[in-house]
Scaffold this motif. Sequence first.
Motif, PDB file in Angstrom:
ATOM      1  N   LEU B 137       0.912  -1.110   0.067  1.00  0.00           N
ATOM      2  CA  LEU B 137      -0.011   0.199  -0.053  1.00  0.00           C
ATOM      3  C   LEU B 137       0.977   1.103  -0.021  1.00  0.00           C
ATOM      4  O   LEU B 137       1.848   1.239   0.965  1.00  0.00           O
ATOM      5  CB  LEU B 137      -0.929  -0.022   1.475  1.00  0.00           C
ATOM      6  CG  LEU B 137      -2.150  -0.854   1.267  1.00  0.00           C
ATOM      7  CD1 LEU B 137      -2.409  -0.933   2.615  1.00  0.00           C
ATOM      8  CD2 LEU B 137      -3.003  -0.697   0.079  1.00  0.00           C
ATOM      9  N   VAL B 138       0.582   2.331  -0.690  1.00  0.00           N
ATOM     10  CA  VAL B 138       1.359   3.539  -0.819  1.00  0.00           C
ATOM     11  C   VAL B 138       1.212   4.319   0.369  1.00  0.00           C
ATOM     12  O   VAL B 138       0.359   4.555   1.058  1.00  0.00           O
ATOM     13  CB  VAL B 138       0.796   4.332  -2.090  1.00  0.00           C
ATOM     14  CG1 VAL B 138       1.753   5.657  -1.998  1.00  0.00           C
ATOM     15  CG2 VAL B 138       1.285   3.789  -3.352  1.00  0.00           C
ATOM     16  N   ALA B 139       2.537   4.291   0.897  1.00  0.00           N
ATOM     17  CA  ALA B 139       2.607   5.159   2.255  1.00  0.00           C
ATOM     18  C   ALA B 139       2.721   6.720   2.164  1.00  0.00           C
ATOM     19  O   ALA B 139       3.045   7.154   0.980  1.00  0.00           O
ATOM     20  CB  ALA B 139       3.613   4.788   3.187  1.00  0.00           C
ATOM     21  N   VAL B 140       1.911   7.469   2.903  1.00  0.00           N
ATOM     22  CA  VAL B 140       1.703   8.940   2.659  1.00  0.00           C
ATOM     23  C   VAL B 140       2.642   9.636   3.802  1.00  0.00           C
ATOM     24  O   VAL B 140       2.708   9.019   4.956  1.00  0.00           O
ATOM     25  CB  VAL B 140       0.177   9.481   2.965  1.00  0.00           C
ATOM     26  CG1 VAL B 140       0.334  10.909   3.116  1.00  0.00           C
ATOM     27  CG2 VAL B 140      -0.818   8.874   1.998  1.00  0.00           C
ATOM     28  N   ARG B 141       3.630  10.468   3.390  1.00  0.00           N
ATOM     29  CA  ARG B 141       4.201  11.022   4.341  1.00  0.00           C
ATOM     30  C   ARG B 141       3.627  11.763   5.402  1.00  0.00           C
ATOM     31  O   ARG B 141       2.459  12.272   5.427  1.00  0.00           O
ATOM     32  CB  ARG B 141       5.196  12.449   3.495  1.00  0.00           C
ATOM     33  CG  ARG B 141       5.847  13.210   4.559  1.00  0.00           C
ATOM     34  CD  ARG B 141       7.105  13.576   3.571  1.00  0.00           C
ATOM     35  NE  ARG B 141       6.966  14.728   2.716  1.00  0.00           N
ATOM     36  CZ  ARG B 141       7.142  15.962   2.828  1.00  0.00           C
ATOM     37  NH1 ARG B 141       7.932  16.236   3.756  1.00  0.00           N
ATOM     38  NH2 ARG B 141       6.556  16.829   1.889  1.00  0.00           N
ATOM     39  N   MET B 142       4.055  11.203   6.743  1.00  0.00           N
ATOM     40  CA  MET B 142       3.210  11.646   7.973  1.00  0.00           C
ATOM     41  C   MET B 142       4.322  12.242   8.872  1.00  0.00           C
ATOM     42  O   MET B 142       5.397  11.889   9.058  1.00  0.00           O
ATOM     43  CB  MET B 142       2.800  10.338   8.406  1.00  0.00           C
ATOM     44  CG  MET B 142       2.057  10.505   9.685  1.00  0.00           C
ATOM     45  SD  MET B 142       1.420   8.760  10.094  1.00  0.00           S
ATOM     46  CE  MET B 142       3.093   7.835  10.714  1.00  0.00           C
ATOM     47  N   GLU B 143       3.910  13.303   9.672  1.00  0.00           N
ATOM     48  CA  GLU B 143       4.373  13.994  10.828  1.00  0.00           C
ATOM     49  C   GLU B 143       3.321  14.208  11.977  1.00  0.00           C
ATOM     50  O   GLU B 143       2.161  14.198  11.622  1.00  0.00           O
ATOM     51  CB  GLU B 143       5.212  15.103  10.646  1.00  0.00           C
ATOM     52  CG  GLU B 143       6.554  14.869   9.399  1.00  0.00           C
ATOM     53  CD  GLU B 143       7.276  16.164   9.625  1.00  0.00           C
ATOM     54  OE1 GLU B 143       7.499  16.962  10.458  1.00  0.00           O
ATOM     55  OE2 GLU B 143       7.860  16.324   8.341  1.00  0.00           O
ATOM     56  N   THR B 144       3.929  13.742  13.121  1.00  0.00           N
ATOM     57  CA  THR B 144       2.930  14.341  14.465  1.00  0.00           C
ATOM     58  C   THR B 144       3.447  15.161  15.147  1.00  0.00           C
ATOM     59  O   THR B 144       4.801  15.531  15.247  1.00  0.00           O
ATOM     60  CB  THR B 144       2.722  12.844  15.150  1.00  0.00           C
ATOM     61  OG1 THR B 144       4.048  12.367  15.777  1.00  0.00           O
ATOM     62  CG2 THR B 144       2.475  11.580  14.324  1.00  0.00           C
ATOM     63  N   TYR B 145       2.508  15.701  15.897  1.00  0.00           N
ATOM     64  CA  TYR B 145       2.758  16.753  17.078  1.00  0.00           C
ATOM     65  C   TYR B 145       1.844  16.641  18.162  1.00  0.00           C
ATOM     66  O   TYR B 145       0.806  16.659  18.204  1.00  0.00           O
ATOM     67  CB  TYR B 145       2.839  18.339  16.563  1.00  0.00           C
ATOM     68  CG  TYR B 145       3.335  19.329  17.562  1.00  0.00           C
ATOM     69  CD1 TYR B 145       4.940  18.994  17.780  1.00  0.00           C
ATOM     70  CD2 TYR B 145       2.580  19.787  18.315  1.00  0.00           C
ATOM     71  CE1 TYR B 145       5.446  20.060  18.982  1.00  0.00           C
ATOM     72  CE2 TYR B 145       3.218  20.864  19.336  1.00  0.00           C
ATOM     73  CZ  TYR B 145       4.264  20.930  19.639  1.00  0.00           C
ATOM     74  OH  TYR B 145       4.879  21.684  20.684  1.00  0.00           O
ATOM     75  N   ARG B 146       2.368  16.034  19.409  1.00  0.00           N
ATOM     76  CA  ARG B 146       1.689  15.965  20.531  1.00  0.00           C
ATOM     77  C   ARG B 146       0.381  14.913  20.345  1.00  0.00           C
ATOM     78  O   ARG B 146      -0.801  15.449  20.870  1.00  0.00           O
ATOM     79  CB  ARG B 146       1.211  17.128  21.271  1.00  0.00           C
ATOM     80  CG  ARG B 146       2.447  17.959  21.545  1.00  0.00           C
ATOM     81  CD  ARG B 146       2.367  18.951  22.810  1.00  0.00           C
ATOM     82  NE  ARG B 146       1.903  18.345  23.886  1.00  0.00           N
ATOM     83  CZ  ARG B 146       1.999  19.075  25.101  1.00  0.00           C
ATOM     84  NH1 ARG B 146       2.541  20.440  25.018  1.00  0.00           N
ATOM     85  NH2 ARG B 146       1.528  18.593  26.183  1.00  0.00           N
ATOM     86  N   GLY B 147       0.672  13.826  19.526  1.00  0.00           N
ATOM     87  CA  GLY B 147      -0.447  13.095  19.174  1.00  0.00           C
ATOM     88  C   GLY B 147      -1.292  13.457  17.931  1.00  0.00           C
ATOM     89  O   GLY B 147      -2.054  12.591  17.457  1.00  0.00           O
ATOM     90  N   PHE B 148      -1.386  14.731  17.515  1.00  0.00           N
ATOM     91  CA  PHE B 148      -1.896  14.919  16.310  1.00  0.00           C
ATOM     92  C   PHE B 148      -1.213  14.737  14.858  1.00  0.00           C
ATOM     93  O   PHE B 148       0.010  14.784  15.199  1.00  0.00           O
ATOM     94  CB  PHE B 148      -2.368  16.419  16.262  1.00  0.00           C
ATOM     95  CG  PHE B 148      -3.044  17.020  17.289  1.00  0.00           C
ATOM     96  CD1 PHE B 148      -4.640  17.251  17.195  1.00  0.00           C
ATOM     97  CD2 PHE B 148      -2.777  17.265  18.670  1.00  0.00           C
ATOM     98  CE1 PHE B 148      -5.278  17.797  18.148  1.00  0.00           C
ATOM     99  CE2 PHE B 148      -3.547  17.818  19.373  1.00  0.00           C
ATOM    100  CZ  PHE B 148      -4.754  18.001  19.422  1.00  0.00           C
ATOM    101  N   ILE B 149      -1.793  14.118  14.400  1.00  0.00           N
ATOM    102  CA  ILE B 149      -1.255  13.481  12.926  1.00  0.00           C
ATOM    103  C   ILE B 149      -1.442  14.533  11.504  1.00  0.00           C
ATOM    104  O   ILE B 149      -2.809  14.611  11.389  1.00  0.00           O
ATOM    105  CB  ILE B 149      -1.710  12.002  12.880  1.00  0.00           C
ATOM    106  CG1 ILE B 149      -1.150  11.304  14.022  1.00  0.00           C
ATOM    107  CG2 ILE B 149      -0.951  11.410  11.558  1.00  0.00           C
ATOM    108  CD1 ILE B 149      -1.963   9.834  14.135  1.00  0.00           C
ATOM    109  N   TRP B 150      -0.511  14.562  10.874  1.00  0.00           N
ATOM    110  CA  TRP B 150      -0.736  15.322   9.697  1.00  0.00           C
ATOM    111  C   TRP B 150      -0.083  14.496   8.565  1.00  0.00           C
ATOM    112  O   TRP B 150       0.896  13.639   8.622  1.00  0.00           O
ATOM    113  CB  TRP B 150      -0.062  16.533   9.701  1.00  0.00           C
ATOM    114  CG  TRP B 150      -0.541  17.827  10.166  1.00  0.00           C
ATOM    115  CD1 TRP B 150      -1.427  18.732   9.552  1.00  0.00           C
ATOM    116  CD2 TRP B 150      -0.582  18.146  11.457  1.00  0.00           C
ATOM    117  NE1 TRP B 150      -1.786  19.908  10.482  1.00  0.00           N
ATOM    118  CE2 TRP B 150      -1.321  19.545  11.719  1.00  0.00           C
ATOM    119  CE3 TRP B 150      -0.094  17.632  12.694  1.00  0.00           C
ATOM    120  CZ2 TRP B 150      -1.458  19.793  13.004  1.00  0.00           C
ATOM    121  CZ3 TRP B 150      -0.395  18.207  13.943  1.00  0.00           C
ATOM    122  CH2 TRP B 150      -1.087  19.251  14.286  1.00  0.00           C
ATOM    123  N   GLY B 151      -0.584  14.488   7.137  1.00  0.00           N
ATOM    124  CA  GLY B 151      -0.197  13.820   6.151  1.00  0.00           C
ATOM    125  C   GLY B 151       0.101  14.968   5.113  1.00  0.00           C
ATOM    126  O   GLY B 151      -0.591  16.074   5.021  1.00  0.00           O
TER     127      GLY B 151
END
Lengths: 161, 435
Positions: B137-151
Amino acid sequence: MTIAALDLREIESFLYREARLADENRYDEWLALWTTDATYWVPANDDDYDPRQHVSIIYDGWDRLQDRIDRLKSGAAWSQEPRSRMRRLISNIEIEPQRAGEDIAVRSNFVLGELRRGLQTAYFAHQLHRLRLCDDGLRMSFKKVLLLNNDEPLHNLSFLV
Amino acid sequence: MSQPVDVRRLLRLEEGLVHSDVYTSPEIFELEMDKLFHEGWVYIGHDSEIPSPGDYVLRPIGRQSVIMNRDSDGKLHLFMNRCRHRANSVCQYDRGNAAEFQCSYHGWTYRNSGELIALPYKDGAYSKDFDMKALPLVAVRMETYRGFIWGNLGSGRENLREHLGPAGLKSIDLFCDASPEGEVILRQGCNKTRIFANWKFQGGDGYHTPVTHQANFAVMRARRNGERRNSLVRGRMEDGWISRDLGNGHYCLDSRRVLGHGVRLPDAPWARTYRATMVKSYGEERADYIIKTGGNPHAILMPNLQLLSPDVRVIRPHAVDEFDVFFYCAFLKGVPDELNEMRLRDTEDRMGPAGSINPDDVDMFERNQFGMQQVVDPWKFMARGIDREAIDDDADTPEPYRMPGTHIGHYSDEVTQRAQLRWWADRISSHDSAK
C-alpha cells in the motif's frame, strides 16, 4: 396507572400531538409536554452508548431544554429565521411491557419532511418515548430519536426533531 | 494540474478588498485542492483515535482517501486507500480494527503494516522478476505533534514544525497542557455539520459574535442570574479578546487574557483535585495560567484544523460551495470524570447541527455565499482595523506560551481573515512544490 388502564389510542394521540406541536413550531406548548426530569436525546454517530463518554447531537436535561426553547423564541436564532416548515408521519407504534411504578415506554418510527429556504429534506428515524400519567394527563420524561443518518453530516437540525 | 492564478486580480488586501471569486469560483476551488490539500500539511487525525494494534480510521486528504492505522506492532501508518492492482479501495468503513486489508475485487491482501502478502493465482501469472515486496500500500508522508497527525501528499521541503510555526505549535501546547499528563483523547465521537458555503469560512471572526449569536444572550443572562444551573457563563469579548495572526495563514481569536474563559470550574471537590494535579505537573503559576485560559488557544490552523476548547474541529471541503465541519470533543487525560463530562456537554450545547451557536454560523456562511453570487459589485470589504494592526510582544503571557512578534488587532478587526488570505494568495500562486 398500568397499561391495561390506558387506551392505546391515548398513547397514540399523545405521540401525534407531540409531533404536530413540533411540526408547527409551537415551542411553549411542546415544552409543556415534558416532565421536569426530562431527557431529550438525539445520539450522534451511533444509536446507543454511554452519553457521559460520547458526544450527542442533542442531550438536553430540563435546563438545556428551556434554553433551547428560549433561543428559538428569541427572534434572533437565525438558523430558524425563517423557520422550518415540517410534517411528520408516525407509525410502527409498539408499547413495551410496563413494570409497576415505571413510565410507559413506547417505540415508534417517523418520517419527517422539512422545508427551509427552498431545500426540502427527509429524515427517517426510530424514536423511544417514556410517558408518565400526571394530574393533567400524559407527559413525556424521555425522548430518544435514532436518526437513520446520525453518523452523516447534517445540515440544520435546529428545529424540534 | 491547474495553472497558477493571478491573485492580484482577486485580492487588494492593502485596501481590504477581496473579490467574491475567491469564494465562488469552481476553478479556484480546483486550484485549492491541488495546492492546499494535495500538497502541504493536512491534518488527518489523532493517535488516541486508534489506541490498539490493528485500529484504523478512514480519512480524506482533499479528494484522496487515506487509511490512518496502527499496525499489529503498534506503529502508526498513513496509507492511500487504493489497491496496487487495479486501484479499488481496500477499506470500506470509517473506523474499525483490521490485521489485513483485502481488496474484495480480486483478493489482493495487505498486512496492516502495508506489505502485499497474498494475491490469488500468482504462480506463472507474472514475469520472473515480479516482486510482491515492490507493491505495498502506498505510504503517505506523515508527521505528528503531541498526538496530532498530519499527512502530506506533496514533495515540498517544508516540515510540519515549519508549517505550524512557533505560534501554531504553542497553540497546540496550550490545548494539550490542560491535561496534567499533557495529552488529549479524541475518542468520544463527533458532531458533523454540512455547510453549503465556501470552506474558507472558518470563523475566527470576533466582529460577528454579538450580532450573529444574539439569540444566546438572553439565555446566558438567565444563566448568569442563577436562574438555571449551567457552567456556560463566558467572558464578554470587550474584556480583552484580541485578533491575532499566528503566521503561515494560522490565526486565533486570542482569549487567553480573559479570566475564566473556556469551561469555568465550579467550586467542587473534583475541581480542586484537578487544580492539585495540574499544580503537581506544571507548578502553581503555570497551572493557574492554563486553568484561567481554559486551555483554549481558540486557534485556526490552515488548512483544516481548529482548536477551540473543548473541541477539535476538522474542515472537509467538498466543492466551492460545500464543506463539512466535524466537531470532536477532546477529553483531557488524567482529570476527574466530571471535567470531561462538562466538556462533552459544553461541545454539544454549542456545536453541531442542533447546537446553540453552530447553526446560526452556518446560516451566516450560506447567506454570505448567496450574497457573493450578486455580481454587480464583486468586492468584499475586509479593511476593518487595517491601520491599527500592530506587532505584539505578548508580554502578559507567561512562557512557554508567549507568541512574540505576532500581529494583533482589536477583537473585532479583520486581522484574522487577512492573515488567512495572505497565506492563501502565496500558496495558490506558487509555481513549484517548495511549500
